[in-house]
Design an enzyme around this catalytic site. Sequence first.
Site, PDB file in Angstrom:
ATOM      1  N   HIS A 198      83.205  12.059   2.610  1.00 45.04           N
ATOM      2  CA  HIS A 198      84.106  13.289   3.034  1.00 45.04           C
ATOM      3  C   HIS A 198      84.771  13.265   4.203  1.00 45.04           C
ATOM      4  O   HIS A 198      85.641  14.002   4.633  1.00 45.04           O
ATOM      5  CB  HIS A 198      83.219  14.410   2.651  1.00 45.04           C
TER       6      HIS A 198
HETATM    7  C1  UD1 Z   1      84.267  20.452   7.115  1.00 44.23           C
HETATM    8  C2  UD1 Z   1      84.122  20.078   8.509  1.00 44.23           C
HETATM    9  C3  UD1 Z   1      83.337  18.760   8.488  1.00 44.23           C
HETATM   10  C4  UD1 Z   1      81.734  18.886   7.629  1.00 44.23           C
HETATM   11  C5  UD1 Z   1      82.178  19.241   6.249  1.00 44.23           C
HETATM   12  C6  UD1 Z   1      81.083  19.524   5.494  1.00 44.23           C
HETATM   13  C7  UD1 Z   1      85.694  20.881  10.041  1.00 44.23           C
HETATM   14  C8  UD1 Z   1      86.965  20.289  10.825  1.00 44.23           C
HETATM   15  N1  UD1 Z   1      85.497  20.103   9.078  1.00 44.23           N
HETATM   16  O1  UD1 Z   1      85.155  19.318   6.595  1.00 44.23           O
HETATM   17  O2  UD1 Z   1      82.763  18.749   9.915  1.00 44.23           O
HETATM   18  O3  UD1 Z   1      81.360  17.624   7.591  1.00 44.23           O
HETATM   19  O4  UD1 Z   1      83.293  20.482   6.245  1.00 44.23           O
HETATM   20  O5  UD1 Z   1      81.377  19.411   4.117  1.00 44.23           O
HETATM   21  O6  UD1 Z   1      85.532  21.901  10.020  1.00 44.23           O
HETATM   22  N2  UD1 Z   1      88.228  21.880  -0.371  1.00 44.23           N
HETATM   23  C9  UD1 Z   1      88.200  22.361  -1.415  1.00 44.23           C
HETATM   24  N3  UD1 Z   1      87.271  23.482  -1.628  1.00 44.23           N
HETATM   25  C10 UD1 Z   1      86.517  23.946  -0.689  1.00 44.23           C
HETATM   26  C11 UD1 Z   1      86.559  23.348   0.516  1.00 44.23           C
HETATM   27  C12 UD1 Z   1      87.428  22.129   0.749  1.00 44.23           C
HETATM   28  O7  UD1 Z   1      89.206  22.290  -2.623  1.00 44.23           O
HETATM   29  O8  UD1 Z   1      85.523  24.984  -1.116  1.00 44.23           O
HETATM   30  C13 UD1 Z   1      89.349  21.039   0.148  1.00 44.23           C
HETATM   31  C14 UD1 Z   1      90.646  21.482   0.466  1.00 44.23           C
HETATM   32  O9  UD1 Z   1      91.683  20.636  -0.056  1.00 44.23           O
HETATM   33  C15 UD1 Z   1      90.727  21.223   1.826  1.00 44.23           C
HETATM   34  C16 UD1 Z   1      89.630  20.099   1.954  1.00 44.23           C
HETATM   35  O10 UD1 Z   1      88.975  20.064   1.019  1.00 44.23           O
HETATM   36  O11 UD1 Z   1      91.954  21.218   2.321  1.00 44.23           O
HETATM   37  C17 UD1 Z   1      88.977  20.049   3.443  1.00 44.23           C
HETATM   38  O12 UD1 Z   1      88.187  21.068   3.637  1.00 44.23           O
HETATM   39  P1  UD1 Z   1      87.836  21.645   5.167  1.00 44.23           P
HETATM   40  O13 UD1 Z   1      86.969  22.629   5.123  1.00 44.23           O
HETATM   41  O14 UD1 Z   1      89.004  21.666   5.981  1.00 44.23           O
HETATM   42  O15 UD1 Z   1      87.118  20.118   5.809  1.00 44.23           O
HETATM   43  P2  UD1 Z   1      85.918  19.400   5.374  1.00 44.23           P
HETATM   44  O16 UD1 Z   1      86.485  18.147   4.965  1.00 44.23           O
HETATM   45  O17 UD1 Z   1      85.450  20.035   4.241  1.00 44.23           O
HETATM   46  N1  UDP Z   2      74.893  18.348   0.054  1.00 42.79           N
HETATM   47  C1  UDP Z   2      74.746  18.972  -1.228  1.00 42.79           C
HETATM   48  N2  UDP Z   2      75.237  18.605  -2.377  1.00 42.79           N
HETATM   49  C2  UDP Z   2      76.048  17.536  -2.326  1.00 42.79           C
HETATM   50  C3  UDP Z   2      76.481  16.918  -0.816  1.00 42.79           C
HETATM   51  C4  UDP Z   2      75.841  17.289  -0.024  1.00 42.79           C
HETATM   52  O1  UDP Z   2      73.842  19.997  -1.254  1.00 42.79           O
HETATM   53  O2  UDP Z   2      76.814  17.408  -3.310  1.00 42.79           O
HETATM   54  C5  UDP Z   2      74.210  18.773   1.205  1.00 42.79           C
HETATM   55  C6  UDP Z   2      73.263  17.683   2.111  1.00 42.79           C
HETATM   56  O3  UDP Z   2      72.218  17.537   1.124  1.00 42.79           O
HETATM   57  C7  UDP Z   2      73.408  18.133   3.241  1.00 42.79           C
HETATM   58  C8  UDP Z   2      74.425  18.857   3.450  1.00 42.79           C
HETATM   59  O4  UDP Z   2      74.912  19.159   2.397  1.00 42.79           O
HETATM   60  O5  UDP Z   2      72.343  19.213   3.571  1.00 42.79           O
HETATM   61  C9  UDP Z   2      75.621  17.862   4.329  1.00 42.79           C
HETATM   62  O6  UDP Z   2      76.822  18.336   3.976  1.00 42.79           O
HETATM   63  P1  UDP Z   2      78.107  17.386   4.308  1.00 42.79           P
HETATM   64  O7  UDP Z   2      77.722  16.228   4.098  1.00 42.79           O
HETATM   65  O8  UDP Z   2      79.215  17.897   3.650  1.00 42.79           O
HETATM   66  O9  UDP Z   2      78.571  17.914   6.115  1.00 42.79           O
HETATM   67  P2  UDP Z   2      77.968  17.174   7.041  1.00 42.79           P
HETATM   68  O10 UDP Z   2      76.807  17.218   7.354  1.00 42.79           O
HETATM   69  O11 UDP Z   2      78.501  15.805   7.256  1.00 42.79           O
HETATM   70  O12 UDP Z   2      78.688  17.955   8.331  1.00 42.79           O
END
Ligand code: UD1
Ligand code: UDP
Length: 354
Positions: free
Chosen positions: A203
Amino acid sequence: MKVVTVVGARPQFIKAAPVSRALRAEGKEILVHTGQHYDKSMSDVFFEELEIPIPEYHLHVGSLSHGAQTGEMLRKVEEVLLAEKPDALLVYGDTNSTIAGALAAAKLHIPVAHVEAGLRSFNRRMPEEVNRVMTDHISKWLFCPTGTAVNHLAKEGITDGVHVVGDVMLDAFNYNTQLAEGKAHVLRDLPVQAKSYVLITLHRAENTDDPNRLKAIVNAINQLPIPAILPLHPRTVSKLKESGLSITNDNVHVINPVGYLDMIQLEFQAKLILTDSGGVQKEAFFAQVPCITMRDETEWTETVSYGANKLVGANTDLILQAVSEFKVDFSNIPSVFGDGRTAEKLVEIIKRGL
Ligand code: UD1
Ligand code: UDP
């Protein structure tokens, strides 16, 4: 002691579970959900299964560009802080919700507690690196998971308020491992054998938003020689669509994001974990499953230096080679992320410091 906690993204809900329990045992916590993540599978599922208190405030900020999202959160968290007048504000990690919460508090002279302080990738192109550096520099309490994080802070001139307390993800992981044994069911519905599949997560913006990197990773996934399970993050779903790429390997089971208990089961039963997640790298270490990380650098350097994690970037050949060859002997690897009692320790430190 009255603490406002700001969370917004999936890993923050998981980290908040043990800390909210400890905070509410010692004082009053007001939980604020920014709404950065909002799909049921990215948010509600964690509140329900981990028994995280229902947030007192939900800001419904949703998905926006970086500036707009952070700005909206900043404005709305400030309103909460003005109304609640807490003794402290607590944030986790490095997301836009983290920096927005910390900045709102710092401007109102409310002391900030940063959990997962001092982590560095030294890659300022990552939004997370900017968020974590800024948050560290405006925090009063810097809760570091390891000594490495303390050293990073010292090099930036931050020594006051720095505490090595271990990692709250280990608290969450230990607490939920037993629950997962009874409640996780995801593997029941998938045609894979325990210890014979690769668990994949993907992601990170640096991979999904760069067409060349995404293509190289998808190419590797499509050539994997063993079965795989891929719970796909919504960001990646939309980036794959945009770029016209798809997973065409029938042995790769693409599923919706799963809850934490199912995730723990998927991690424990995996032969290998292939990821670009920060949290999943650590959980692979906790579960003693070899980890291959699709990044050029990692903040969790201890996992690499102890030989449990291998960095392969977004290189198709290196990914495939590591999947075939990477093995880890966990018997001599120490526990480097604390003793699983980090939440209580950090709450005690905040209480003493007020
Ligand atoms: C965010 C964090 C990242 C973290 C990740 C955990 C920032 C800059 N990034 O990245 O550090 O590792 O969360 O998962 O804060 N979207 C949905 N539904 C949701 C959430 C997101 O459809 O519930 C989609 C949308 O298209 C959105 C995209 O995912 O634009 C990215 O979501 P966003 O929260 O901006 O960043 P993440 O990639 O999730
Ligand atoms: N995780 C989860 N379900 C999923 C993918 C990840 O519960 O389908 C959990 C994972 O076990 C960990 C956390 O989400 O505890 C990690 O989040 P993510 O990879 O989104 O973000 P990051 O840690 O890179 O910021």
